[in-house]
Design a protein around this motif. Sequence first.
Motif, PDB file in Angstrom:
ATOM      1  N   UNK A   1       5.831  13.230  -3.296  1.00 23.71           N
ATOM      2  CA  UNK A   1       6.337  11.863  -3.420  1.00 23.71           C
ATOM      3  C   UNK A   1       5.272  10.816  -3.105  1.00 23.71           C
ATOM      4  N   UNK A   2       5.500   9.615  -3.622  1.00 28.36           N
ATOM      5  CA  UNK A   2       4.761   8.425  -3.208  1.00 28.36           C
ATOM      6  C   UNK A   2       5.737   7.554  -2.421  1.00 28.36           C
ATOM      7  N   UNK A   3       5.235   6.843  -1.411  1.00 26.73           N
ATOM      8  CA  UNK A   3       6.065   6.016  -0.522  1.00 26.73           C
ATOM      9  C   UNK A   3       5.419   4.645  -0.404  1.00 26.73           C
TER      10      UNK A   3
ATOM     11  N   UNK B   1       7.942   8.553   7.664  1.00 25.29           N
ATOM     12  CA  UNK B   1       7.193   7.427   7.136  1.00 25.29           C
ATOM     13  C   UNK B   1       7.263   6.305   8.168  1.00 25.29           C
ATOM     14  N   UNK B   2       6.116   5.732   8.516  1.00 25.38           N
ATOM     15  CA  UNK B   2       6.013   4.696   9.540  1.00 25.38           C
ATOM     16  C   UNK B   2       5.613   3.374   8.903  1.00 25.38           C
ATOM     17  N   UNK B   3       6.105   2.260   9.452  1.00 27.43           N
ATOM     18  CA  UNK B   3       5.717   0.929   9.000  1.00 27.43           C
ATOM     19  C   UNK B   3       5.902  -0.060  10.135  1.00 27.43           C
ATOM     20  N   UNK B   4       5.376  -1.266   9.921  1.00 24.91           N
ATOM     21  CA  UNK B   4       5.529  -2.313  10.930  1.00 24.91           C
ATOM     22  C   UNK B   4       6.355  -3.461  10.354  1.00 24.91           C
ATOM     23  N   UNK B   5       7.018  -4.168  11.249  1.00 22.14           N
ATOM     24  CA  UNK B   5       7.735  -5.386  10.911  1.00 22.14           C
ATOM     25  C   UNK B   5       7.266  -6.447  11.885  1.00 22.14           C
TER      26      UNK B   5
ATOM     27  N   UNK C   1       0.840  -1.185   0.000  1.00 27.44           N
ATOM     28  CA  UNK C   1       0.000   0.000   0.000  1.00 27.44           C
ATOM     29  C   UNK C   1       0.883   1.247   0.000  1.00 27.44           C
ATOM     30  N   UNK C   2       0.484   2.259  -0.787  1.00 26.51           N
ATOM     31  CA  UNK C   2       1.281   3.479  -0.862  1.00 26.51           C
ATOM     32  C   UNK C   2       0.686   4.588  -0.009  1.00 26.51           C
ATOM     33  N   UNK C   3       1.547   5.526   0.352  1.00 28.27           N
ATOM     34  CA  UNK C   3       1.146   6.787   0.982  1.00 28.27           C
ATOM     35  C   UNK C   3       1.699   7.894   0.088  1.00 28.27           C
ATOM     36  N   UNK C   4       0.985   9.001  -0.007  1.00 26.16           N
ATOM     37  CA  UNK C   4       1.365  10.071  -0.924  1.00 26.16           C
ATOM     38  C   UNK C   4       1.287  11.415  -0.214  1.00 26.16           C
ATOM     39  N   UNK C   5       2.294  12.270  -0.456  1.00 22.68           N
ATOM     40  CA  UNK C   5       2.214  13.660  -0.025  1.00 22.68           C
ATOM     41  C   UNK C   5       2.220  14.541  -1.276  1.00 22.68           C
TER      42      UNK C   5
ATOM     43  N   UNK D   1       9.414  -5.397   6.153  1.00 21.59           N
ATOM     44  CA  UNK D   1       8.131  -4.712   6.317  1.00 21.59           C
ATOM     45  C   UNK D   1       6.959  -5.628   6.011  1.00 21.59           C
ATOM     46  N   UNK D   2       5.870  -5.411   6.709  1.00 21.66           N
ATOM     47  CA  UNK D   2       4.621  -6.106   6.418  1.00 21.66           C
ATOM     48  C   UNK D   2       3.495  -5.116   6.692  1.00 21.66           C
ATOM     49  N   UNK D   3       2.505  -5.133   5.853  1.00 21.79           N
ATOM     50  CA  UNK D   3       1.399  -4.208   6.017  1.00 21.79           C
ATOM     51  C   UNK D   3       1.663  -2.877   5.348  1.00 21.79           C
ATOM     52  N   UNK D   4       0.788  -1.909   5.603  1.00 19.69           N
ATOM     53  CA  UNK D   4       0.872  -0.611   4.941  1.00 19.69           C
ATOM     54  C   UNK D   4       1.932   0.295   5.561  1.00 19.69           C
ATOM     55  N   UNK D   5       2.126   1.437   4.910  1.00 21.85           N
ATOM     56  CA  UNK D   5       2.960   2.497   5.458  1.00 21.85           C
ATOM     57  C   UNK D   5       2.047   3.662   5.813  1.00 21.85           C
ATOM     58  N   UNK D   6       2.493   4.524   6.718  1.00 19.57           N
ATOM     59  CA  UNK D   6       1.733   5.711   7.106  1.00 19.57           C
ATOM     60  C   UNK D   6       2.667   6.909   7.086  1.00 19.57           C
TER      61      UNK D   6
END
Length: 120
Positions: A24-26, A70-74, A17-21, A59-64
Amino acid sequence: MGRCAVVLASGQGYPGVIAVDDTHAYWANNAGGAAASGQIVEAPLDGGPASVLAAGRTPSGPVALSGGSLYWIEEGYDTDGGAVLRVPTGGGSVQTIAGGQSAPGDVAADGTSVYWTASA
């Protein structure tokens, strides 16, 4: 008015899943679940090459996206081996926000806090 579809990056390893500002897209490349071979990536919306913000990740799951980070989970590979991490959007050091999480699943952020789910 509609816009044309634009490819921001190709050849990515299982992007999520992407996050956008505004610029940029992340996203996270989870590399098919292979241990420590994933990446956190950004690409400019107006074109140009993608850049790796963090390599050697799981990483697993989306980013925020929030507040220039930029935040993510592992998930980790044992019961309490999961973590919530962040990296500045312009690049920099990866920081662990919370370690020892039991199977974290999703992450979200607003201007002041970071939220995630975890098993009891």
